[in-house]
Design an enzyme around this catalytic site. Structure first.
Site, mmCIF file in Angstrom:
data_model
loop_
_atom_site.group_PDB
_atom_site.id
_atom_site.type_symbol
_atom_site.label_atom_id
_atom_site.label_comp_id
_atom_site.label_asym_id
_atom_site.label_seq_id
_atom_site.Cartn_x
_atom_site.Cartn_y
_atom_site.Cartn_z
ATOM 1 N N ASP A 170 32.588 15.409 44.698
ATOM 2 C CA ASP A 170 31.279 14.893 44.582
ATOM 3 C C ASP A 170 31.353 13.220 44.811
ATOM 4 O O ASP A 170 30.329 12.797 45.140
ATOM 5 C CB ASP A 170 30.859 15.074 43.115
ATOM 6 C CG ASP A 170 29.483 15.097 42.609
ATOM 7 O OD1 ASP A 170 28.843 15.414 43.683
ATOM 8 O OD2 ASP A 170 28.969 14.954 41.564
ATOM 9 N N HIS A 253 24.256 16.792 49.550
ATOM 10 C CA HIS A 253 23.951 17.154 48.450
ATOM 11 C C HIS A 253 22.605 18.319 48.735
ATOM 12 O O HIS A 253 22.294 19.508 48.134
ATOM 13 C CB HIS A 253 23.445 16.316 47.019
ATOM 14 C CG HIS A 253 24.403 15.888 46.358
ATOM 15 N ND1 HIS A 253 25.282 14.869 46.635
ATOM 16 C CD2 HIS A 253 24.970 16.346 45.238
ATOM 17 C CE1 HIS A 253 25.953 14.828 45.896
ATOM 18 N NE2 HIS A 253 25.965 15.570 44.797
ATOM 19 N N HIS A 256 24.300 21.374 49.766
ATOM 20 C CA HIS A 256 24.913 21.855 48.600
ATOM 21 C C HIS A 256 23.885 22.775 47.953
ATOM 22 O O HIS A 256 24.189 23.917 47.548
ATOM 23 C CB HIS A 256 25.487 20.775 47.451
ATOM 24 C CG HIS A 256 25.538 21.430 46.017
ATOM 25 N ND1 HIS A 256 24.287 21.567 45.340
ATOM 26 C CD2 HIS A 256 26.335 22.147 45.299
ATOM 27 C CE1 HIS A 256 24.493 21.944 44.028
ATOM 28 N NE2 HIS A 256 25.837 22.263 44.156
ATOM 29 N N HIS A 270 30.661 22.677 41.745
ATOM 30 C CA HIS A 270 29.522 21.785 42.631
ATOM 31 C C HIS A 270 30.280 20.942 43.570
ATOM 32 O O HIS A 270 29.711 20.753 44.730
ATOM 33 C CB HIS A 270 28.917 20.784 41.259
ATOM 34 C CG HIS A 270 28.108 19.822 41.949
ATOM 35 N ND1 HIS A 270 26.732 19.969 42.373
ATOM 36 C CD2 HIS A 270 28.298 18.461 42.278
ATOM 37 C CE1 HIS A 270 26.327 18.966 42.648
ATOM 38 N NE2 HIS A 270 27.260 17.918 42.665
#
Length: 355
Positions: A170, A253, A256, A270
């Site tokens: 992340d 993201h 994601h 995540h």
């Protein structure tokens, strides 16, 4: 031109800092609701009560496991009923996001205490709200960041190293997405362009994870919050949180969010999915091959996935890739913060290279 940045009220990090929790919470009022992650409930319920004893009244709520609209509403109702002046979230990202959103809805102060460093959620004024099936529903942008983020690194060091590695994934996205926003002029989470400091924080975040990531994982394996571990905790939680909110988010993201549409990836973390997003984003951006290999090889060194099959997509059909790509590129999505136009066809193409 208006520029800006946002930060949590305070940030405290160190081994054994849970001992300061009671006095810190009492600074906000005499009653607190604590949202405790079900994964660490039995481990931390006692120490939390002990830390708060004699300082303020608390009500412990065992988190249901998902940061959903229903869970947020339930915690907010409990906080209002208890007359709580502060809501504390303890645990992983979904428990923390639930506490942040519930504190806002209940009109209470917000304190978060992460027990893993698997994402940059703790410092942010953002809660990712999920549907009951585990797919992303929407991003809930809150009017202010947590009033206090308190990180006991002894507790975080007890967690499996996989969580730390996911946080590195992340954090790795922070620089590449903030840099994309800087080049494109995209707005940050405040709806303005970032201050120069934001992009420097994002750069420091990248440099820190490259320098200390491998050593930090070794310290985590040994359950020791050593110097490299402390630096990676700071990068995963503080630097990444400040960098993404004030610098901006983009393709990694967005991908994601697309990957989260597929059921087979729901048991992956995540940051593991974000790592795949970073590699896909770099391919979309057309970075030099040596830079791409540097990031890919670093992901391998810190135990992050580099192929779709590593996050459970063993049958990467055209239909599945299309689902990911359409979600990543839907109108208004952060994918469009990239400096070049990105289409679903482009995303499908780069994902094919990651099968």
């Amino acid at each position: 031109m208006i520029i800006g940045a946002r930060f949590p009220g305070r940030y405290l990090q160190g081994p054994g800092i849970i001992a300061r929790l009671g006095p810190e919470l009492a600074g906000f009022g005499d009653r607190a609701v604590i949202v405790l992650d079900r994964g660490v409930h039995d481990l931390l319920a006692g120490p939390l009560r002990e830390a708060c004893a004699g300082h303020l009244a608390i009500e412990l709520i065992r988190h249901g496991g998902e940061c959903s609209k229903e869970e947020i509403a339930s915690v907010a109702a409990s906080a209002r009923a208890a007359g709580a002046r502060v809501v504390l979230g303890v645990g992983g990202g979904k428990a923390l996001d639930t506490a942040k959103a519930a504190a806002h809805e209940a009109g209470a102060a917000c304190v978060v205490m992460p027990t893993i460093a698997a994402s940059d959620a703790p410092c942010s004024a953002l809660a990712v709200v999920y549907k009951p099936d585990g797919s992303v529903d929407h991003d809930y942008f809150l009017p202010r960041n947590p009033d206090l983020v308190i990180v006991d690194t002894e507790i975080v060091a007890r967690a499996p190293a996989r969580f730390l590695a996911a946080g590195i994934g992340d954090a790795l996205a922070t620089y590449y997405e903030a840099e994309a926003c800087r080049r494109s002029g995209a707005l940050n989470c405040l709806g303005v362009r970032g201050v120069p400091l934001a992009y420097e924080i994002a750069r420091l975040c990248r440099d820190t994870v490259f320098e200390f990531g491998v050593a930090a994982l070794a310290e985590c394996d040994a359950k020791v919050p050593g110097p490299a571990f402390e630096r990676i905790i700071e990068a995963n939680i503080l630097l990444s949180g400040l960098g993404f909110e004030s610098g901006g988010v983009a393709g990694a993201h967005a991908i994601h969010h697309g990957l989260s549409e597929l059921e087979e990836v729901h048991h992956h973390l995540h940051g593991e999915k974000v790592a795949i997003g970073v590699l896909a984003e770099l391919k979309l951006q057309g970075v030099p091959e040596d830079e791409y290999r540097r990031v890919r090889d670093f992901c391998t060194a810190v135990r992050l996935p580099t192929r779709l099959r590593d996050i459970g997509i063993t049958d990467a059909t055209e239909a599945k890739l299309r689902i990911v790509a359409e979600r990543a590129c839907r109108p208004g999505e952060i994918m469009h913060n990239e400096e070049m136009p990105v289409t679903a066809e482009m995303v499908v193409r780069v994902l094919r290279e990651l099968v």
